[in-house]
Design an enzyme around this catalytic site. Structure first.
Site, PDB file in Angstrom:
ATOM      1  CG  ASN A 453     -62.262 -48.659 -26.678  1.00 11.37           C
ATOM      2  OD1 ASN A 453     -62.386 -49.915 -26.789  1.00 11.37           O
ATOM      3  ND2 ASN A 453     -63.027 -47.805 -26.280  1.00 11.37           N
ATOM      4  CD  GLU A 454     -66.552 -48.897 -27.185  1.00 12.37           C
ATOM      5  OE1 GLU A 454     -67.057 -47.813 -26.651  1.00 12.37           O
ATOM      6  OE2 GLU A 454     -67.190 -49.931 -26.563  1.00 12.37           O
ATOM      7  CG  ASP A 455     -61.883 -43.724 -31.905  1.00 10.94           C
ATOM      8  OD1 ASP A 455     -62.585 -43.712 -31.085  1.00 10.94           O
ATOM      9  OD2 ASP A 455     -60.708 -43.378 -32.324  1.00 10.94           O
TER      10      ASP A 455
END
Length: 871
Positions: A453-455
């Site tokens: 998630n969103e890395d």
């Protein structure tokens, strides 16, 4: 194997048996650091499984961390060591070729496990299942099991120092050391949750005894929708198989009737499999598209005519994949789920843990939340426990999703940062992913996995070294974004091996030239609220092929706020008090919420009014987004938007957040507006102003033309014909100034543009506010969908007081306005938890009485509030 077979000839094999080690547990503090009154005495646990905060609260060593400002008073708990122990009995020593194994479904997080004082396991990953053989450690009679939990936050800081790893971390987290610790990331604090560093045996612990067992059972499913047939290949992996062992497989239909039984299947390389062919197959469908029949595959491990172990799984016959194909008259590619050859527009929310302390979430709470999800017409859930900052959810969560037809987008547990990728970290991620993919792969509800998630977004933010054209994974490990190796090599290879028919997406968001490319892959739409904080009215311009996160905060129900204000002074019962602020973890939340409110509404500062106006803001914003993005579902080759998932459905505690449902399962007003906007058939309206200059260079002589555009989205699989009615009213007087009725056909599984008309003129002139109302009715006169359009921002409207009639008949509430249009009528009852509203926060126009079903009214009275009532 030959020697073992000869020894086995003289032995009776042991059937698999399992004991749940869930009684007699005690805990105590070890090596207390900085605590005024440490104790070295064991005390009973609150429950089992458990965590330290639940146990300490039971014995009144800490106050309820959710109450008032108590979160800050209990921070010491996460910096201590805690010892848990219990006893278990063994009647006889394990025999030759017999195993005695402890299985730990979840240890949070750094744990040393001893049996009778001997170390048998060192654990360091909350998300893993550990199994350890203890044949040599046990004795006949009583045995002692001890688990020493170390401080995750201190160990994390030590790992950072020892490794020299330089994490890139977001303001979401209070401590960057979370990135090197395999613990639920939200425990470190998030923008919707507290910082409460738990530890303890948070999932069941079991003692298994056996000669051999079925270690895994799974099914590969192929279907033909056209032929209504399916081929189910069932595979059983066997631990400690012997020559001559066989497996018998069974297939049971959704009604519990046996369909077929296989002949005994020989075990080759510790595995056995068979294929069942099903005619007149009953397919599993997402909610709204069909039923959710579940078959059961069973297996029996046979040795010398004795059944050593049995195992079964529930499965659904379906095929699902993410489709990314070229589009007609648009750049990029589509991004949508296709299930059983049917394109599905995904409407839903992101799921957070149902409680910060997961062990106390009951099966009933899981079911109630997920039933509320489906009742709101939502069909896809994405998780943070299925989102990358939480945990891989409990089995019951996925079981219920299977039963209700909820599509699950499951993240691997990596969120909002740049993670390491050294050998030890890669090994633990591999084991973690392997454990959970094997545990969960039989669930038909899980339609996609995402690497993180969103890395990728934060890798861009931190200006890491990322060359999209570099295709050599070993090079990635040498950059300051080494976790790319996890998302683009390690995890996809594991998924290809273990779940080859389920789509894998490297990250969320992911795709295109940038990681938030609106034309390729999915996006997180945080230009509204976060980032540049654009007006929510810009949502229609900020769409993409699939929006997997977006949202706006609001306060929860008044009773939810009062639940954490117990014992606080009266002055804390204010929307901007210290306590209320501490239950809003959003960075700069005061500025963000105040900005959006002052840009759009007039309001007063009483707590109840502030709750109402913040929920009205959230509801209007979600409506603006959901209607506009669903409008882009235009049919085959024109799937310009394939889904929108709100952040978030539920919170972990009593908090001001973007959730649609609060901690006590009380729906906010946006829950109801979203329910209407993503109904099988819904209406949308757009007000567009076109400026006509009378000559080229003028700034003064401009004629404004205001047009109203209308559309309907029909996601059912049948074309339908309805009667469309459009009306216009003067806001100040309620006078009807326009009325038009016509018949409209709506195509199946797509949006149909309905009309483009000029805004009718009024007697009051161009400054007079005009309210547009439209509805679709069927042949029986039943309203299928409604929609109103108001001039915005609402703060510029002179809202007249309305004469409203409310009539109650059983569980039905009849409401109408007798004079002027009404914005955002919210209905309330005194005992909020005893009545279940099926609709709320409605707009009223003269001549349109609406009926709201409120289950459990039983003669209760109703109060209401609408926008402008307090002016």
């Amino acid at each position: 194997m030959g020697d073992h077979c000869r020894l086995e000839d003289d032995l009776t094999p042991t059937e698999f048996s399992r004991i749940e080690l869930n009684t007699g547990w005690e805990f105590k503090q070890v090596g207390a650091i900085g605590v005024p009154e440490p104790t070295d005495k064991f005390a009973s646990v609150a429950q089992f499984p458990t965590n330290i905060h639940l146990d300490l609260e039971l014995h009144k060593r800490i106050p309820d961390p959710f109450m008032g400002l108590n979160e800050y008073k209990v921070q010491w708990v996460g910096e201590q060591q805690w010892l848990y122990k219990t006893d278990f009995a063994i009647q006889t020593k394990p025999g030759h070729l017999e195993k005695l194994v402890l299985q730990f479904d979840g240890l949070d997080t750094f744990a040393d496990v001893k049996v009778n004082g001997r170390l048998v396991l060192t654990a360091n990953n909350m998300h893993r299942t550990y199994r350890v053989e203890i044949n040599d450690q046990v004795q006949v009679g009583t045995n002692v099991l001890e688990i020493l939990f170390d401080s995750a936050v201190i160990r994390g800081k030590q790992l950072i120092e020892e490794s020299g790893f330089k994490p890139g971390v977001t303001p979401q987290s209070t401590d960057p050391s979370r990135l090197v610790v395999r613990k639920a990331q939200y425990h470190y604090g998030w923008n919707w949750g507290p910082e409460l560093m738990t530890c303890g045996p948070w999932r069941p612990i079991r003692l298994d005894r056996y000669s051999a067992r079925i270690s895994d059972l799974w099914a590969s499913i192929g279907i033909s929708v056209k032929d209504k047939s399916a081929a189910v290949t069932v595979t059983a992996d066997i631990e400690s198989a012997f020559e001559g062992d066989t497996v018998i497989f069974t297939l049971i239909d959704p009604h519990g009737q046996l369909i077929d039984t296989s002949d005994p299947v020989s075990i080759v390389h510790n595995s056995a499999s068979t294929t069942f062919n099903i005619h007149k197959a009953q397919f599993w469908w997402p909610t709204g598209y069909g039923k959710q029949p579940l078959y059961t595959v069973g297996s029996k491990l046979i040795r010398k005519g004795l059944v050593l172990h049995e195992r079964e799984r529930r499965i659904g016959l379906r095929h699902a994949k993410i489709c990314q194909t070229p589009l007609i008259e648009a750049s990029g590619t589509s991004f949508f789920l296709q299930v059983n050859d049917i394109p599905i527009f995904s409407s839903g929310s992101n799921w957070c843990p149902a409680d910060h302390f997961v062990p106390r979430v009951t099966n009933g709470k899981y079911r109630k939340l997920l039933e509320m999800f489906v009742q709101a017409n939502q069909n896809m859930i994405r998780q943070v426990k299925v989102w990358g900052g939480g945990v891989y959810e409990e089995d019951i969560f996925y079981d219920i999703c299977d039963e209700l037809g909820i599509m699950v987008w499951n993240d691997f547990m990596l969120a909002c940062g740049t993670f390491p990728a050294d050998k030890a970290f890669l090994n633990t991620i591999t084991a973690e992913a392997d454990d959970n993919l094997r545990r969960l792969r039989h669930h038909p509800s899980i339609v996609a996995w995402s690497g993180n998630n969103e890395d990728y977004l934060f890798a861009t933010l931190f200006k890491t070294q990322y060359d999209i054209n570099d295709k050599y994974p070993e090079n990635w490990l040498k950059t300051n974004f080494p976790s790319r190796y996890i998302y683009e090599k390690l995890l996809p290879e594991l998924c290809e091996k273990l779940i080859p028919t389920t789509s894998y997406h490297p990250g969320s968001p992911w795709g295109g030239k940038s990681f938030n490319d609106p034309t390729v892959g999915d996006t997180h739409m945080w230009e509204v609220w976060h980032a540049s904080s654009k007006p929510y009215q810009d949502y229609p311009k900020l769409g993409s092929r699939f929006i997997s996160e977006f949202g706006i905060s609001s306060l929860p129900h008044i009773k939810t706020i009062e639940s954490y204000l117990v014992g606080s002074s009266l002055s804390e019962r204010h929307p901007h008090s210290r306590t209320v602020d501490s239950h809003n973890k959003e960075t700069l939340h005061e500025r963000k919420l105040a900005t959006y409110l002052v840009e759009n509404f007039r309001y007063n500062y009483g707590l109840e009014e502030y709750i109402y106006i913040s929920q009205l803001l959230q509801a209007e914003a979600m409506t603006c987004a959901m209607r506009a993005w669903r409008r882009e579902w235009k049919g085959p080759g024109r799937e310009y938007c394939g889904g929108s998932l709100i952040w978030q459905f539920n919170p972990t505690w009593q908090v001001t957040s973007k959730a649609l449902v609060d901690h006590f399962l009380r729906p906010k007003m946006a829950y109801f507006t979203v329910k209407r906007d993503i109904a099988p058939v819904s209406l949308g309206l757009e007000r567009k102003t076109i400026k006509h200059r009378r000559f080229k260079y003028t700034r003064a002589f401009i004629d404004n033309e205001t047009r109203i555009l209308g559309w309907a989205t029909n996601v059912t699989l049948k074309s339908v014909t309805y009667t469309l009615n459009i009306k216009a009213f003067e806001l100040s007087t309620g006078k009807e100034i326009f009325d038009k009725t016509e018949t409209k056909e709506l195509g199946s599984n797509m949006t149909t543009e309905l009309f483009d008309i000029e805004l009718p003129a009024t007697m009051g002139g161009p400054e007079e506010a005009v309210i547009i109302s439209s509805c679709l009715t069927n042949n029986d006169g039943v309203v299928i969908a409604r929609c109103t359009n108001w001039p915005q921002p609402y703060k510029y409207l002179d809202m007249p007081k309305a004469d409203i009639t409310v009539r109650i008949d059983g569980d039905k509430i009849y409401v109408r306005t007798n004079d002027v249009p009404v914005k955002g009528l919210a209905l309330y009852v005194e005992d909020a938890d005893s009545v279940g509203f099926e609709d709320n926060l409605i707009d009223l126009v003269p001549g349109d009485e609406q009926v709201v079903v409120a289950n459990g009214m039983n003669g209760r009275s109703v109060t209401y509030r609408y926008y402008g009532i307090d002016f």
